[in-house]
Design a protein around this motif. Structure first.
Motif, mmCIF file in Angstrom:
data_model
loop_
_atom_site.group_PDB
_atom_site.id
_atom_site.type_symbol
_atom_site.label_atom_id
_atom_site.label_comp_id
_atom_site.label_asym_id
_atom_site.label_seq_id
_atom_site.Cartn_x
_atom_site.Cartn_y
_atom_site.Cartn_z
ATOM 1 N N ALA A 11 0.836 -1.201 0.000
ATOM 2 C CA ALA A 11 0.000 0.000 0.000
ATOM 3 C C ALA A 11 0.873 1.254 0.000
ATOM 4 O O ALA A 11 0.566 2.249 -0.672
ATOM 5 N N ARG A 12 1.983 1.229 0.736
ATOM 6 C CA ARG A 12 2.879 2.385 0.756
ATOM 7 C C ARG A 12 3.549 2.584 -0.594
ATOM 8 O O ARG A 12 3.671 3.726 -1.080
ATOM 9 N N ARG A 14 2.425 1.636 -3.529
ATOM 10 C CA ARG A 14 1.446 2.116 -4.501
ATOM 11 C C ARG A 14 1.257 3.625 -4.388
ATOM 12 O O ARG A 14 1.037 4.313 -5.383
ATOM 13 N N ARG A 15 1.352 4.130 -3.204
ATOM 14 C CA ARG A 15 1.196 5.572 -3.003
ATOM 15 C C ARG A 15 2.503 6.334 -3.220
ATOM 16 O O ARG A 15 2.535 7.550 -3.075
ATOM 17 N N LYS A 16 3.565 5.593 -3.544
ATOM 18 C CA LYS A 16 4.874 6.191 -3.809
ATOM 19 C C LYS A 16 5.359 7.030 -2.611
ATOM 20 O O LYS A 16 5.792 8.169 -2.751
ATOM 21 N N LEU A 17 5.270 6.405 -1.461
ATOM 22 C CA LEU A 17 5.704 7.065 -0.221
ATOM 23 C C LEU A 17 6.957 6.378 0.314
ATOM 24 O O LEU A 17 7.077 5.150 0.259
ATOM 25 N N GLN A 21 8.888 9.858 4.656
ATOM 26 C CA GLN A 21 7.682 10.670 4.501
ATOM 27 C C GLN A 21 6.594 10.219 5.468
ATOM 28 O O GLN A 21 5.892 11.039 6.073
ATOM 29 N N VAL A 22 6.453 8.889 5.594
ATOM 30 C CA VAL A 22 5.442 8.365 6.515
ATOM 31 C C VAL A 22 5.774 8.770 7.957
ATOM 32 O O VAL A 22 4.896 9.145 8.738
ATOM 33 N N TYR A 60 -3.614 5.657 7.650
ATOM 34 C CA TYR A 60 -2.846 6.601 6.835
ATOM 35 C C TYR A 60 -2.725 6.106 5.394
ATOM 36 O O TYR A 60 -2.796 6.897 4.443
ATOM 37 N N LEU A 61 -2.591 4.757 5.211
ATOM 38 C CA LEU A 61 -2.435 4.189 3.867
ATOM 39 C C LEU A 61 -3.773 3.931 3.176
ATOM 40 O O LEU A 61 -3.812 3.458 2.030
ATOM 41 N N GLY A 62 -4.890 4.234 3.845
ATOM 42 C CA GLY A 62 -6.204 4.039 3.245
ATOM 43 C C GLY A 62 -6.719 2.630 3.381
ATOM 44 O O GLY A 62 -7.656 2.241 2.667
#
Length: 250
Positions: A11-12, A14-17, A21-22, A60-62
């Motif tokens: 999930a992280r 996919r969000r390019k994080l 940043q997290v 946070y990751l949806g």
């Protein structure tokens, strides 16, 4: 059943994080984020923190945080039953250290109390012990040696030195007086000239003494220890002292 760590990592990504940043957004340190993605939950401070971090990270990751927590509880939750206070195995050494510290403090307090008790008991015994008499130690008490009574010897009283017949004593009784003294007569050698202060006496040895007195009324004269009559005149006067008598010259 799904892998918690794999789900979080995918999930992280996919969000390019990035993990940094997290961390900045969630305030969860990178090492704990990595531990959750690797399912290395022993690194976490405890089960309560694990559940809180999982809920925050999943939200946070949806992701559905409830499903993630249920999966964690179903697979890893029973391990917490055997861990006191809900802590992980990482907290066990800390708990043991705390217990050891408390035990050490308790033992130290007992030792201090024992020492204080022993000191107090010894002091009481010392106070209750009767004083040891010198006879019990084989020591004879020293009796005061008799002192010799001092014999009162009457010392002879000093006898007053008798003035010679030629001794002339002039005393300024009631005030200062200027005086000029000549030996042998009015033309004789000056033996003294000056002021005789009040309360002061001057002494000469001479058969004939001529004296000029500035204030004769304040003067007392003795010849050979005998007091001569006072001179009543207030002004300067010359006197001739000879043979124990005083002769007014003017």
């Amino acid at each position: 059943m799904f892998e918690i760590g794999t789900t979080l990592r995918e999930a992280r990504v996919r969000r390019k994080l990035t993990l940094q940043q997290v961390e900045e957004d969630t305030k969860i340190r990178v090492k704990y984020l990595q531990a959750m993605e690797n399912e290395d939950f022993d690194v976490m401070p405890g089960a309560t923190y694990v559940k809180g971090f999982l809920r925050t990270y999943a939200t946070y990751l949806g992701l559905d945080a409830r499903i993630v927590l249920d999966e964690y509880t179903s697979r890893l939750g029973p391990r917490d039953v055997h861990e006191p206070f809900g802590g992980s195995s990482a907290l066990r050494p800390r708990v043991h250290r705390r217990r050891n510290t408390l035990l050490f403090v308790a033992v130290l307090c007992l030792l201090i109390l024992a020492v204080l008790y022993a000191l107090g008991l010894g002091r009481e015994q010392a106070q209750e012990a009767p004083p040891t008499r010198p006879e019990a130690l084989g020591i004879e008490s020293a009796s005061p040696s008799p002192t010799k009574s001092a014999k009162a010897t009457a010392s002879p009283s000093p006898t007053a030195t008798k003035a010679s017949a030629d001794e002339v004593r002039i005393t300024a009784r009631d005030g200062d007086c200027w005086v000029r003294v000549r030996r042998g007569g009015a033309d004789g050698e000056i033996a003294f000239e000056g002021v005789i202060p009040k309360g002061t006496t001057r002494v000469w040895e001479a058969k004939v003494l001529w004296v000029r007195l500035g204030s004769p009324s304040v003067i007392g004269i003795r010849v050979g220890g005998e007091k001569l009559p006072p001179i009543e005149q207030s002004g300067p006067v010359d006197v001739l002292i000879q043979g124990g008598e005083l002769d007014l010259q003017r």
